[in-house]
Enzyme design. Structure first.
Site, PDB file in Angstrom:
ATOM      1  N   LYS A  35       0.832  -1.209   0.000  1.00 19.79           N
ATOM      2  CA  LYS A  35       0.000   0.000   0.000  1.00 19.79           C
ATOM      3  C   LYS A  35       0.871   1.264   0.000  1.00 19.79           C
ATOM      4  CE  LYS A  35      -2.243  -0.919   3.840  1.00 19.79           C
ATOM      5  NZ  LYS A  35      -1.632  -2.200   4.279  1.00 19.79           N
ATOM      6  N   ARG A  74      -9.541   0.826   9.218  1.00 28.09           N
ATOM      7  CA  ARG A  74      -9.169  -0.553   9.555  1.00 28.09           C
ATOM      8  C   ARG A  74     -10.272  -1.253  10.334  1.00 28.09           C
ATOM      9  NH1 ARG A  74      -3.160   0.431   9.281  1.00 28.09           N
ATOM     10  NH2 ARG A  74      -2.101  -1.550   9.531  1.00 28.09           N
ATOM     11  N   ARG A 124      11.728  -7.073   5.416  1.00 29.69           N
ATOM     12  CA  ARG A 124      11.608  -5.637   5.106  1.00 29.69           C
ATOM     13  C   ARG A 124      12.459  -4.777   6.044  1.00 29.69           C
ATOM     14  NH1 ARG A 124       5.759  -2.656   5.151  1.00 29.69           N
ATOM     15  NH2 ARG A 124       5.754  -3.046   7.392  1.00 29.69           N
ATOM     16  N   ARG A 175      11.502  -2.357  11.392  1.00 29.89           N
ATOM     17  CA  ARG A 175      10.401  -1.811  12.192  1.00 29.89           C
ATOM     18  C   ARG A 175      10.143  -2.717  13.385  1.00 29.89           C
ATOM     19  NH1 ARG A 175       5.222  -0.150   8.594  1.00 29.89           N
ATOM     20  NH2 ARG A 175       4.151  -1.239  10.270  1.00 29.89           N
ATOM     21  N   ARG A 204      -0.444  -9.225  13.574  1.00 21.20           N
ATOM     22  CA  ARG A 204      -1.020  -8.187  12.704  1.00 21.20           C
ATOM     23  C   ARG A 204      -1.900  -8.806  11.618  1.00 21.20           C
ATOM     24  NH1 ARG A 204       4.269  -5.440  10.911  1.00 21.20           N
ATOM     25  NH2 ARG A 204       3.009  -4.037   9.655  1.00 21.20           N
TER      26      ARG A 204
HETATM   27  P1  AMP Z   1       0.915   0.310   9.252  1.00 24.12           P
HETATM   28  O1  AMP Z   1       2.134   1.119   9.073  1.00 24.12           O
HETATM   29  O2  AMP Z   1      -0.248   0.790   8.417  1.00 24.12           O
HETATM   30  O3  AMP Z   1       1.137  -1.180   9.099  1.00 24.12           O
HETATM   31  O4  AMP Z   1       0.441   0.534  10.785  1.00 24.12           O
HETATM   32  C1  AMP Z   1       1.278   0.172  11.863  1.00 24.12           C
HETATM   33  C2  AMP Z   1       0.461   0.070  13.141  1.00 24.12           C
HETATM   34  O5  AMP Z   1      -0.156   1.330  13.427  1.00 24.12           O
HETATM   35  C3  AMP Z   1      -0.712  -0.915  13.085  1.00 24.12           C
HETATM   36  O6  AMP Z   1      -0.309  -2.257  13.329  1.00 24.12           O
HETATM   37  C4  AMP Z   1      -1.605  -0.351  14.199  1.00 24.12           C
HETATM   38  O7  AMP Z   1      -1.098  -0.667  15.489  1.00 24.12           O
HETATM   39  C5  AMP Z   1      -1.456   1.160  14.007  1.00 24.12           C
HETATM   40  N1  AMP Z   1      -2.463   1.699  13.072  1.00 24.12           N
HETATM   41  C6  AMP Z   1      -2.229   2.247  11.840  1.00 24.12           C
HETATM   42  N2  AMP Z   1      -3.377   2.632  11.258  1.00 24.12           N
HETATM   43  C7  AMP Z   1      -4.377   2.303  12.130  1.00 24.12           C
HETATM   44  C8  AMP Z   1      -5.792   2.421  12.103  1.00 24.12           C
HETATM   45  N3  AMP Z   1      -6.429   2.936  11.045  1.00 24.12           N
HETATM   46  N4  AMP Z   1      -6.485   1.993  13.190  1.00 24.12           N
HETATM   47  C9  AMP Z   1      -5.866   1.471  14.260  1.00 24.12           C
HETATM   48  N5  AMP Z   1      -4.534   1.297  14.342  1.00 24.12           N
HETATM   49  C10 AMP Z   1      -3.780   1.720  13.296  1.00 24.12           C
END
Ligand code: AMP
Length: 218
Positions: A13, A88, A127, A160, A171
């Site tokens: 994404k 989400r 990654r 990360r 996740r």
């Molecule tokens: P990402 O970089 O999109 O994979 O997000 C990393 C982490 O941020 C996720 O595993 C969640 O803990 C938190 N996070 C990101 N976006 C959301 C969202 N829309 N709702 C809740 N938690 C989020």
């Protein structure tokens, strides 16, 4: 063009959002990047989100909704935006629809980048990510340089904290259980499209571009 990029963690994404943002001139809004920045700066939100993110869980809806409302009402979103990592959950999708209604802006189109789970696990466990600008490095596509300095901004490239095997599994579980229904929400409203994300970056982008050009050509 108001676009949601939907897909599991590691589906691509962020990579595709950057390409779309550059070519269509609309901002990429990554809630994951915003939260990581909040953690880095140790803001109130960052302090609340840090352990939740490290555990691979979702940050509570009310905090996410406040964050996204603040961001979407900024002037650079007036002509369109790309959401990466939001919504989400169903309450997030519903609140987003209410917000667009209030602002008199067109509803979002949801575009899925579909990738098999096996590929996701491989991608995430290898990654590396820039700690400053969030650029991703993958050994198969664009390996991180030996000095681990980001080629985009010069920041430090790291793994990360939530890209370890145990948290990746968590996740993915959270994605299936809590985020899966979001796909049906948009499909029901006829605002859902899907591309095969298990291909080279430029091929995925070409499939996305075809859909966007057909939907948004003026
Ligand atoms: P990402 O970089 O999109 O994979 O997000 C990393 C982490 O941020 C996720 O595993 C969640 O803990 C938190 N996070 C990101 N976006 C959301 C969202 N829309 N709702 C809740 N938690 C989020």
């Amino acid at each position: 063009m108001n676009l949601i990029l939907f897909g599991a963690p590691g589906a691509g994404k962020g990579t595709q959002a950057k390409l779309i943002s550059k070519n269509y001139g609309i901002p990429q809004i990554s809630t994951g990047d915003m939260l990581r920045e909040a953690v880095r700066l140790q803001t109130d939100l960052g302090k609340q989100a840090e352990s939740i993110m490290a555990a691979g869980q979702l940050v509570p809806d009310h905090l996410m909704l406040r964050l996204i409302r603040e961001r979407i009402t900024k002037p650079d979103c007036a002509n369109g935006l790309i959401l990466d990592g939001f919504p989400r959950t169903i309450p997030q999708a519903e609140d987003l629809a209410r917000l667009m209604n209030e602002l008199n802006l067109p509803p979002f189109v949801c575009l899925e980048i579909s990738v098999p789970e096996e590929t996701i696990i491989n991608r995430l466990s290898s990654r590396k990510t820039c700690s400053q600008c969030g650029a991703d490095y993958n050994p198969a596509i664009n390996p991180a340089p030996a000095d681990m300095k980001c080629t985009v901004c010069g920041g430090r490239i790291v793994t990360r904290p939530d890209d370890n095997e145990e948290t990746v599994k968590k996740r993915l579980e959270v994605f299936k259980r809590q985020t899966g229904p979001v796909k049906d929400y948009y499909a029901k409203n006829g605002n859902f499209y899907s591309v095969d994300g298990n291909k080279p970056v430029n091929e995925v982008y070409e499939s996305i571009k075809k859909i966007l050009d057909a939907l948004f050509k003026s």
